[in-house]
Design a protein around this motif. Structure first.
Motif, PDB file in Angstrom:
ATOM      1  N   ARG A  51     -11.603  78.899   7.386  1.00  0.00           N
ATOM      2  CA  ARG A  51     -10.627  80.054   7.389  1.00  0.00           C
ATOM      3  C   ARG A  51      -9.722  80.764   5.935  1.00  0.00           C
ATOM      4  O   ARG A  51      -9.681  82.414   6.037  1.00  0.00           O
ATOM      5  CB  ARG A  51      -9.168  79.507   8.290  1.00  0.00           C
ATOM      6  N   THR A  52      -9.990  80.138   5.267  1.00  0.00           N
ATOM      7  CA  THR A  52      -9.228  80.337   3.837  1.00  0.00           C
ATOM      8  C   THR A  52     -10.377  81.137   2.782  1.00  0.00           C
ATOM      9  O   THR A  52      -9.410  82.989   3.165  1.00  0.00           O
ATOM     10  CB  THR A  52      -9.131  79.065   2.741  1.00  0.00           C
ATOM     11  N   GLN A 132      -1.848  78.495   2.310  1.00  0.00           N
ATOM     12  CA  GLN A 132      -1.652  77.511   3.343  1.00  0.00           C
ATOM     13  C   GLN A 132      -0.714  77.662   3.666  1.00  0.00           C
ATOM     14  O   GLN A 132       0.080  78.489   4.874  1.00  0.00           O
ATOM     15  CB  GLN A 132      -2.180  76.560   3.676  1.00  0.00           C
ATOM     16  N   ARG A 162      -2.736  68.413   0.487  1.00  0.00           N
ATOM     17  CA  ARG A 162      -2.308  69.587  -0.504  1.00  0.00           C
ATOM     18  C   ARG A 162      -1.678  70.689   0.715  1.00  0.00           C
ATOM     19  O   ARG A 162      -0.459  70.931  -0.071  1.00  0.00           O
ATOM     20  CB  ARG A 162      -3.398  70.070  -0.910  1.00  0.00           C
ATOM     21  N   THR A 163      -2.036  71.107   2.412  1.00  0.00           N
ATOM     22  CA  THR A 163      -0.862  71.580   2.148  1.00  0.00           C
ATOM     23  C   THR A 163       0.177  71.293   3.084  1.00  0.00           C
ATOM     24  O   THR A 163       1.314  71.548   2.606  1.00  0.00           O
ATOM     25  CB  THR A 163      -1.782  71.948   3.654  1.00  0.00           C
ATOM     26  N   LEU A 264      -6.167  73.146   9.903  1.00  0.00           N
ATOM     27  CA  LEU A 264      -6.878  73.385  10.262  1.00  0.00           C
ATOM     28  C   LEU A 264      -8.297  73.136   9.864  1.00  0.00           C
ATOM     29  O   LEU A 264      -7.841  73.013   8.240  1.00  0.00           O
ATOM     30  CB  LEU A 264      -7.687  75.139  10.895  1.00  0.00           C
ATOM     31  N   PRO A 265      -9.411  72.455   9.515  1.00  0.00           N
ATOM     32  CA  PRO A 265     -10.160  72.300  11.116  1.00  0.00           C
ATOM     33  C   PRO A 265      -9.212  70.951  11.135  1.00  0.00           C
ATOM     34  O   PRO A 265      -8.487  70.390  10.628  1.00  0.00           O
ATOM     35  CB  PRO A 265     -11.595  71.910   9.804  1.00  0.00           C
TER      36      PRO A 265
END
Ligand code: NCD
Length: 305
Positions: A51-52, A132, A162-163, A264-265
């Motif tokens: 995604r990122t 994120q 980390r998010t 996610l994931p």
């Protein structure tokens, strides 16, 4: 020149502006289609990503710009022993802005010191992941309509996630926030986050090892994956990986307007039976990632519509 290494590099006002621009991009995409026509984004990904990286690339393409880079450290000269500083000094001559993900904490900061173009931290080890968080904030803005007066549950791997670290930093600047930290003993929030952004700011919080016990209190439930790649041994990972599984039965105990987020994931931590629940926002959240990254690229490149 501005970089985004930590979410606190952006003021609360700047975040509000980015959200406003992202909303305008969602409403009027055509207006933005050529604002970065002559610009190049370099994505330097020394760690896996779906995604990122793709949302950064899609963001730049949707602004009319071009992208180059690598998605695997093995295909870069880092395998020959090149330092991040040297890689970035060179890439500064090939692109206008860099998004970098690296397994070592602090690598994007080192990159920023050696770069002549803006550097965006797209995740550094078990440290931070500010874009994120921008994605999470845009989602919260759309789904809850406010950043104040929220009970936020963070569940899973709070140690390496980390998010989670970046989201706590960001939310600690709003008022009426209460954190509910849900994790096994071994994966508790590290003190560099807890002390500085919760305790020192006198923010209310509780810690729990049980999701069932606290789910009924939450306005937001932020689920996370146990970060296998940061474990020192596979046995510990196997023991902890299924500590929390959000399923229909647990969702029945939650408020009707609680929202479920996940960067996610997902592995096992949210049962697919929850996906149809209107409170499950994680796929919409992934979608928002592109728009806020478009707004961020424009801001750092100082381009206007
Ligand atoms: C997160 C990450 O890379 O930290 N993924 C993402 O960017 N959406 C979360 C994770 O990998 O678990």
């Amino acid at each position: 020149m501005k970089n985004l290494i930590n979410i606190l590099d952006l003021s609360v006002e700047e975040i509000a502006e980015l959200i406003e621009v992202a909303d305008d991009i969602i409403a009027n995409p055509a207006k933005y289609r050529h604002v970065c026509d002559d610009k190049i984004l370099a994505t330097l990904f020394f760690e896996p990503s779906t995604r990122t990286r793709l949302s950064f690339e899609s963001a730049m393409l949707n602004l009319g710009g071009k992208v180059l880079g690598f998605s695997d450290a093995n295909s870069s000269s880092s395998t020959k022993g090149e330092s991040v500083a040297d890689t970035v000094a060179v890439v500064s001559g090939y692109a206008d802005i860099i998004a970098m993900r690296h397994p070592k904490e602090g690598a994007p900061m080192v990159a920023a010191m050696h770069s002549t173009i803006p550097v965006i931290n797209a995740g550094d080890g078990g440290h931070y992941h500010p874009t994120q968080t921008l994605t999470d904030l845009l989602t919260i803005h759309h789904e809850k309509g406010r950043f104040d007066d929220l009970v936020i549950g963070l569940c899973g791997d709070l140690k390496f996630g980390r998010t989670v670290h970046s989201l706590i930093e960001a939310m600690s600047r709003y008022s009426g926030i209460r954190f509910v930290l849900i994790s096994p003993e071994e994966l508790k929030l590290p003190s560099f986050v807890k002390q500085e952004y919760i305790k020192n700011k006198n923010i209310e919080y509780v810690q729990s090892t049980s999701l069932e016990d606290v789910i009924g209190e939450l306005d937001i439930l932020y689920m996370t994956r146990v970060q296998r790649e940061r474990f020192f041994n596979e046995e510990d990972y196997l023991r902890l990986k299924d500590s929390y599984i959000l399923d229909k039965a647990k969702m029945e105990k939650a408020k009707d307007d609680m929202i479920v987020l996940h960067p996610l994931p997902r592995v096992n931590e949210i049962s697919t039976e929850v996906d149809d629940d209107p409170r499950a926002c994680y796929f919409r959240q992934a979608h928002y990632g592109k728009f806020i990254r478009m707004a961020l690229i424009m801001k750092l490149l100082e381009v206007k519509v």
